[in-house]
Design a protein around this motif. Structure first.
Motif, mmCIF file in Angstrom:
data_model
loop_
_atom_site.group_PDB
_atom_site.id
_atom_site.type_symbol
_atom_site.label_atom_id
_atom_site.label_comp_id
_atom_site.label_asym_id
_atom_site.label_seq_id
_atom_site.Cartn_x
_atom_site.Cartn_y
_atom_site.Cartn_z
ATOM 1 N N ALA A 110 0.107 -1.160 0.030
ATOM 2 C CA ALA A 110 0.382 -0.174 0.077
ATOM 3 C C ALA A 110 0.767 1.346 -0.234
ATOM 4 O O ALA A 110 1.875 1.768 0.342
ATOM 5 C CB ALA A 110 -0.875 0.079 1.339
ATOM 6 N N LEU A 111 0.428 2.576 -0.230
ATOM 7 C CA LEU A 111 1.197 3.670 -0.386
ATOM 8 C C LEU A 111 -0.336 4.400 -0.037
ATOM 9 O O LEU A 111 -1.483 4.295 -0.421
ATOM 10 C CB LEU A 111 1.045 4.026 -1.778
ATOM 11 N N TYR A 126 2.621 5.068 -8.863
ATOM 12 C CA TYR A 126 0.783 4.943 -8.422
ATOM 13 C C TYR A 126 0.549 3.124 -8.587
ATOM 14 O O TYR A 126 0.384 2.016 -7.914
ATOM 15 C CB TYR A 126 -0.051 5.647 -9.546
ATOM 16 N N TYR A 136 1.677 -0.116 -6.253
ATOM 17 C CA TYR A 136 1.194 -0.535 -5.004
ATOM 18 C C TYR A 136 -0.616 -1.255 -5.087
ATOM 19 O O TYR A 136 -1.368 -1.035 -6.039
ATOM 20 C CB TYR A 136 0.885 0.773 -4.543
ATOM 21 N N HIS A 165 -4.052 2.175 -1.747
ATOM 22 C CA HIS A 165 -3.773 3.630 -1.886
ATOM 23 C C HIS A 165 -4.888 3.823 -0.820
ATOM 24 O O HIS A 165 -6.190 4.189 -0.748
ATOM 25 C CB HIS A 165 -4.076 4.597 -3.395
ATOM 26 N N GLU A 223 -6.793 5.756 -10.159
ATOM 27 C CA GLU A 223 -4.891 6.561 -9.459
ATOM 28 C C GLU A 223 -5.603 8.910 -10.442
ATOM 29 O O GLU A 223 -5.265 9.114 -10.222
ATOM 30 C CB GLU A 223 -4.512 6.753 -11.425
ATOM 31 N N PHE A 239 -6.667 9.676 -7.200
ATOM 32 C CA PHE A 239 -5.581 10.101 -5.833
ATOM 33 C C PHE A 239 -4.389 11.353 -6.823
ATOM 34 O O PHE A 239 -3.957 11.921 -5.497
ATOM 35 C CB PHE A 239 -4.279 9.031 -6.450
#
Length: 282
Positions: free
Chosen positions: A173-174, A205, A208, A211, A268, A271
């Motif tokens: 995970a991020l 991105y 991971y 997120h 993404e 994010f």
């Protein structure tokens, strides 16, 4: 020297953790982009919070730099003038705009303009006002530390860190947002923490599986960046807090970790939008 020895004794002269922390932080804090971007970062973004709260900070640092350049141009630059110019040049080329490190520039700047300040003469009333200002200047820091002592148990990060680790589990995970998330994932090779003011391309991105965003409040924006409603953290000590502490905490904008919200980010695009929003609002 006494402080350094006392610190060294407290860690049994084992500097490996201290060194690795410095090196890791350094890898996050290097300057980015071309020369024009670095000029903007150094002379504008590096002092951004101070323009509204501590305007004298950039004024002193900019003024001292200008004064140093003038003295060097005249051929009478001292070691302090050269040191300040060299530090500015090095930071411009190498260090990202993190305002919390500006104490180094401020110290060098004050040493540089000290001869100018020594030439200013104050009368009795001006001296009294200056002394009152100096006595009042640490009151906000003393108030914050007093509150920290009163809320020591509520502000213990251990419970919050364990809660974050339990919510994320073993996923690759991020996570971005509140900085306590860094300490929750720092020792896990499968996880990374991203600060809001890092370039969005600093992390891959797609590298991971999941997120996350750990936030203290809902962002005031038009986009929906999360999959579902967030999970919210409340410590056991929150329900045991005295009424006066609750009132003081509300004035201090929730200084502890209660109420932190953990979002799972949708995609993404969401994010990057959240990252841009956080960067522009901090």
């Amino acid at each position: 020297i006494v402080a350094i020895l006392a610190y060294s004794l407290s860690i049994d002269f084992d500097f490996s953790g201290f060194q690795s922390q410095l090196l890791e932080h350094g890898s996050y804090h290097d300057a980015e982009g071309g020369l024009l971007n670095r000029l903007k970062d150094h002379f504008v973004r590096r002092f951004w919070p101070y323009y509204s709260s501590q305007v004298w900070m950039p004024l002193i640092i900019y003024g001292a730099l200008g004064w140093s350049l003038l003295q060097v141009w005249k051929g009478c630059g001292s070691i302090w003038h050269w040191s300040l110019i060299a530090t500015h040049l090095y930071w411009l080329l190498a260090l990202a705009p993190f305002y919390r490190y500006n104490a180094v520039l401020l110290l060098l700047s004050l040493m540089t303009i000290l001869p100018v300040l020594k030439g200013i003469e104050l009368n009795k009333w001006q001296s009294a006002i200056a002394v009152l200002f100096l006595l009042a200047s640490p009151l906000n820091v003393l108030a914050r530390h007093t509150l920290a002592i009163a809320e020591r148990s509520e502000r213990n990060p251990t419970e919050a860190i364990e809660w974050i680790q339990a919510q994320i589990g073993s996923e690759n995970a991020l996570i971005l947002g509140h900085d306590i998330a860094y300490y929750a994932v720092a020792l896990d090779e499968n996880k990374d923490y991203m600060m809001f003011n890092l370039p969005s391309d600093k992390f891959n991105y797609d590298g991971y599986d999941q997120h996350y965003a750990l936030l203290s409040e809902f962002p005031d924006s038009s986009f929906v960046f999360y999959d579902s409603l967030p999970k919210i953290y409340f410590s056991e000590s929150e329900g045991k807090k005295a009424n006066w502490k609750l009132r003081v905490s509300s004035l201090a904008n929730r200084p502890n970790y209660d109420g932190l919200m953990l979002f799972k980010i949708r995609d993404e695009k969401a994010f990057n939008a959240l990252h841009t929003f956080m960067d522009s609002h901090n």
